[in-house]
Enzyme design. Structure first.
Site, PDB file in Angstrom:
ATOM      1  N   ASN A   7     -52.705  20.652 -48.727  1.00  0.00           N
ATOM      2  CA  ASN A   7     -51.399  19.996 -48.792  1.00  0.00           C
ATOM      3  C   ASN A   7     -51.320  19.283 -50.133  1.00  0.00           C
ATOM      4  O   ASN A   7     -51.938  18.243 -50.338  1.00  0.00           O
ATOM      5  CB  ASN A   7     -51.260  19.004 -47.636  1.00  0.00           C
ATOM      6  CG  ASN A   7     -49.883  18.357 -47.581  1.00  0.00           C
ATOM      7  OD1 ASN A   7     -49.080  18.504 -48.505  1.00  0.00           O
ATOM      8  ND2 ASN A   7     -49.621  17.630 -46.519  1.00  0.00           N
ATOM      9  N   ARG A  90     -49.246  23.946 -47.090  1.00  0.00           N
ATOM     10  CA  ARG A  90     -47.989  23.353 -46.649  1.00  0.00           C
ATOM     11  C   ARG A  90     -46.992  23.461 -47.798  1.00  0.00           C
ATOM     12  O   ARG A  90     -47.288  23.039 -48.915  1.00  0.00           O
ATOM     13  CB  ARG A  90     -48.200  21.885 -46.298  1.00  0.00           C
ATOM     14  CG  ARG A  90     -46.913  21.239 -45.922  1.00  0.00           C
ATOM     15  CD  ARG A  90     -47.055  19.774 -45.632  1.00  0.00           C
ATOM     16  NE  ARG A  90     -45.749  19.294 -45.230  1.00  0.00           N
ATOM     17  CZ  ARG A  90     -45.153  18.245 -45.776  1.00  0.00           C
ATOM     18  NH1 ARG A  90     -45.749  17.549 -46.707  1.00  0.00           N
ATOM     19  NH2 ARG A  90     -43.961  17.878 -45.380  1.00  0.00           N
ATOM     20  N   HIS A 179     -40.318  18.642 -40.933  1.00  0.00           N
ATOM     21  CA  HIS A 179     -41.343  18.402 -39.896  1.00  0.00           C
ATOM     22  C   HIS A 179     -41.449  19.607 -38.962  1.00  0.00           C
ATOM     23  O   HIS A 179     -41.894  19.476 -37.822  1.00  0.00           O
ATOM     24  CB  HIS A 179     -41.013  17.172 -39.014  1.00  0.00           C
ATOM     25  CG  HIS A 179     -41.082  15.841 -39.691  1.00  0.00           C
ATOM     26  ND1 HIS A 179     -40.158  14.855 -39.467  1.00  0.00           N
ATOM     27  CD2 HIS A 179     -41.969  15.340 -40.580  1.00  0.00           C
ATOM     28  CE1 HIS A 179     -40.470  13.789 -40.187  1.00  0.00           C
ATOM     29  NE2 HIS A 179     -41.575  14.065 -40.875  1.00  0.00           N
ATOM     30  N   ARG A 240     -35.955   5.437 -45.900  1.00  0.00           N
ATOM     31  CA  ARG A 240     -34.746   6.262 -46.021  1.00  0.00           C
ATOM     32  C   ARG A 240     -33.664   5.754 -45.073  1.00  0.00           C
ATOM     33  O   ARG A 240     -33.964   5.381 -43.934  1.00  0.00           O
ATOM     34  CB  ARG A 240     -35.050   7.722 -45.672  1.00  0.00           C
ATOM     35  CG  ARG A 240     -35.990   8.385 -46.652  1.00  0.00           C
ATOM     36  CD  ARG A 240     -36.172   9.867 -46.309  1.00  0.00           C
ATOM     37  NE  ARG A 240     -37.450  10.326 -46.809  1.00  0.00           N
ATOM     38  CZ  ARG A 240     -38.325  11.035 -46.105  1.00  0.00           C
ATOM     39  NH1 ARG A 240     -38.051  11.396 -44.868  1.00  0.00           N
ATOM     40  NH2 ARG A 240     -39.473  11.402 -46.642  1.00  0.00           N
ATOM     41  N   GLU A 383     -50.532  18.765 -37.863  1.00  0.00           N
ATOM     42  CA  GLU A 383     -49.896  19.739 -38.755  1.00  0.00           C
ATOM     43  C   GLU A 383     -50.922  20.624 -39.454  1.00  0.00           C
ATOM     44  O   GLU A 383     -50.699  21.812 -39.649  1.00  0.00           O
ATOM     45  CB  GLU A 383     -49.030  19.010 -39.782  1.00  0.00           C
ATOM     46  CG  GLU A 383     -47.786  18.423 -39.150  1.00  0.00           C
ATOM     47  CD  GLU A 383     -47.011  17.484 -40.057  1.00  0.00           C
ATOM     48  OE1 GLU A 383     -47.316  16.281 -40.049  1.00  0.00           O
ATOM     49  OE2 GLU A 383     -46.115  17.957 -40.767  1.00  0.00           O
TER      50      GLU A 383
END
Ligand code: AMP
Length: 397
Positions: A7, A90, A179, A240, A383
Site C-alpha cells: 500500500n 492497493r 473503502h 472532511r 483490507e
C-alpha cells in the site's frame, strides 16, 4: 502460496506478507517519511518489532531494505524472494475502467495513469509502488486491487449526479465510492459469520474511521454508498466535511477570495470533527471532550450521528429492509459508546442493543439482542487480507 501486499502512499510504503495456506501474516511493516528527513523502516515478524533509519530518497529504493529483512537469517520469514508468488497493490481510484482486481500489464498501468485526475494524491503513488515492484521483483505478477471496484455494481440512479450528462461522459463525473475492499471483505465475513446467503443478504456496512463511509449491499452488489467522485462526500469525518451544499464552494471562493486549492484543503483537511470542534480530528478526543462538557465537540459528535442515522434510514428503505448492520474501522470496531448511540437511534427499526456484548472490542460479535428484527454486528475489517485473497484468486486464474 505467499502473497505480498503493498500500500503505497505519497511518502510511505506499507507491506504485509501473507501465507495464503492459512491466511497468516508472516511479516509486516512500513517505510515512512520517504523523500523527507528521518526516513524510517519498521519491520515486524516473529514477535519482534525492529525500527531502523533508512538512507533512501524514493519509493523504488524502499523495497531493497524490506527484502533484506524478509530474507534475513534471524528475523527473516522466507529463504528466497522467489517464494513470493504474487504482489497485490492497493490502488485508490479505478475510474470507470476497472470494475475488478486485475493483473498489471502496460494497458493497466496506462489505465491507472488515466485515473490520475480522479485520484491526484494517491494514484501516482500507487502506480509508483507497482513500478518499484516490477523493478525489484522481476517476473513476479502484480495485481491492482481498486478501492472503487466493488461499487461499480451500483446503478445509474445511484451513481449519477443530477447535472448535465456531458460531464459524466467527458470526464467520468459520477459517484465512485471508496473503502470498497473493506466493504467487500466485511460483507463476505458477515454472511459467513451469521450464516446468511451471500447471494441474497441485505447488509448496511458502516466503515467508521478517520475516513468514514456507509455501503448498502444486496446479494453482493452495491445499491448505494456515501462517498462520491472523491472520498470527500457523505458522512462527517475526522477532517472532511462530508456532504455539503456545493454552493458553499463558490460562496467561499467569492466572499473569502479563496482559490479552488484552498477550498479543497479546507473541506478535506480542516473540516469534519477538527473543523467543528476546533480541537481534534480524533474520535477518542471528541468523546472525552464531550464527556467533559465541551460544546463544540458535542455538536461535532451529534452531527456525525445525525447524518449517519439519516443515511442508515435511507439505505434501509433502498434495500427493502436489512438482515444485518455492521460496524467496522477504528471507530466502528472500538467505540462502544458510538455503537450504542447508533443502535439506540435505530430503535424504530426494531433493533435493540445487547449492552454486555457491545463491551467487546475488535472482535466479530453480534451486539443486538436475540429478539431484534435484524442483527447489529461488529466486524473487524482486514483490507490487506482482502487484497491478498483477490491477488491469489487472480494469479491462480
Ligand atoms: P481508522 O482510520 O480506521 O484507523 O480509525 C481511526 C479512528 O478510530 C480515530 O478517530 C480514532 O479516534 C478512532 N478510535 C480508535 N480507537 C478508539 C476507541 N477506543 N474509542 C473511540 N474511537 C476510537
Amino acid at each position: 502460496m505467499k502473497v505480498l501486499v503493498i500500500n503505497c502512499g505519497s511518502s510511505s510504503l506499507k507491506f504485509t506478507l501473507f501465507d495464503m495456506a492459512d491466511k497468516s501474516v508472516l511479516c509486516k511493516g512500513l517505510v515512512e517519511r520517504i523523500g523527507m528527513d528521518g526516513t524510517k523502516l519498521t519491520y515486524q515478524a516473529k514477535g519482534q518489532k525492529i525500527e531502523e533509519p533508512l538512507n533512501i530518497s524514493a519509493h523504488n529504493e524502499a523495497l531493497a531494505p524490506i527484502c533484506a529483512k524478509m530474507t534475513d537469517a534471524t528475523v527473516g520469514v522466507i529463504k528466497d524472494l522467489s517464494e513470493i508468488k504474487a504482489i497485490g497493490h492497493r490502488v485508490l481510484h479505478g475510474g470507470m475502467e476497472f470494475t475488478q482486481p486485475i493483473k498489471v500489464d502496460e494497458a493497466v498501468k496506462a489505465g491507472i495513469r488515466k485515473c490520475f485526475p480522479l485520484g491526484p494524491l494517491h494514484n501516482p503513488a500507487n502506480l509508483g509502488g507497482i513500478e518499484a515492484c516490477e523493478e525489484n521483483f522481476p517476473g513476479i505478477p502484480n495485481v491492482a486491487v481498486f478501492d472503487t471496484a466493488f461499487h461499480m455494481t451500483m446503478g445509474p440512479e445511484a451513481y449519477l449526479y443530477a447535472i448535465p450528462q456531458e460531464y459524466y461522459k467527458k470526464h467520468g463525473v459520477r459517484k465512485y465510492g471508496f473503502h470498497g475492499t473493506s466493504h467487500k471483505y466485511v460483507y463476505g465475513r458477515v454472511c459467513e459469520f451469521l450464516g446468511l446467503d451471500a447471494s441474497k443478504a441485505r447488509v448496511i456496512s458502516c466503515h467508521l474511521g478517520n475516513g468514514s463511509s456507509l455501503c448498502a449491499v444486496k446479494g453482493g452488489k452495491v445499491v448505494d454508498t456515501t462517498m462520491g467522485l472523491t472520498p470527500l462526500a457523505g458522512l462527517v469525518m475526522g477532517t472532511r466535511s462530508g456532504d455539503i451544499d456545493a454552493a458553499v464552494v463558490t460562496f467561499l471562493q467569492q466572499q473569502e477570495n479563496m482559490t479552488p486549492a484552498q477550498v479543497d484543503t479546507l473541506l478535506n483537511k480542516k473540516s469534519g470533527f477538527l473543523g467543528v470542534s476546533g480541537k481534534s480530528s480524533d474520535m477518542r478526543d471528541i468523546c472525552s471532550l464531550r464527556a467533559a462538557g465541551d460544546k463544540d465537540a458535542t455538536i461535532a459528535y451529534d452531527m456525525f450521528l445525525h447524518r449517519l442515522v439519516h443515511y442508515i434510514g435511507g439505505y434501509y428503505l433502498l434495500l427493502g429492509g436489512v438482515d444485518a448492520i455492521l460496524f467496522t474501522g477504528g471507530i466502528g470496531e472500538n467505540s462502544y459508546e458510538t455503537r450504542a448511540d447508533i443502535v439506540a437511534a435505530l430503535a424504530p427499526l426494531g433493533v435493540k442493543l445487547d449492552a454486555e456484548a457491545n463491551k467487546s472490542r475488535g472482535q466479530e460479535v453480534v451486539i443486538s439482542t436475540a429478539d431484534s428484527a435484524f442483527k447489529a454486528v461488529v466486524m473487524p475489517t482486514n483490507e490487506e487480507l482482502m487484497i491478498a485473497m483477490e491477488t491469489a484468486r487472480i494469479v491462480e486464474g
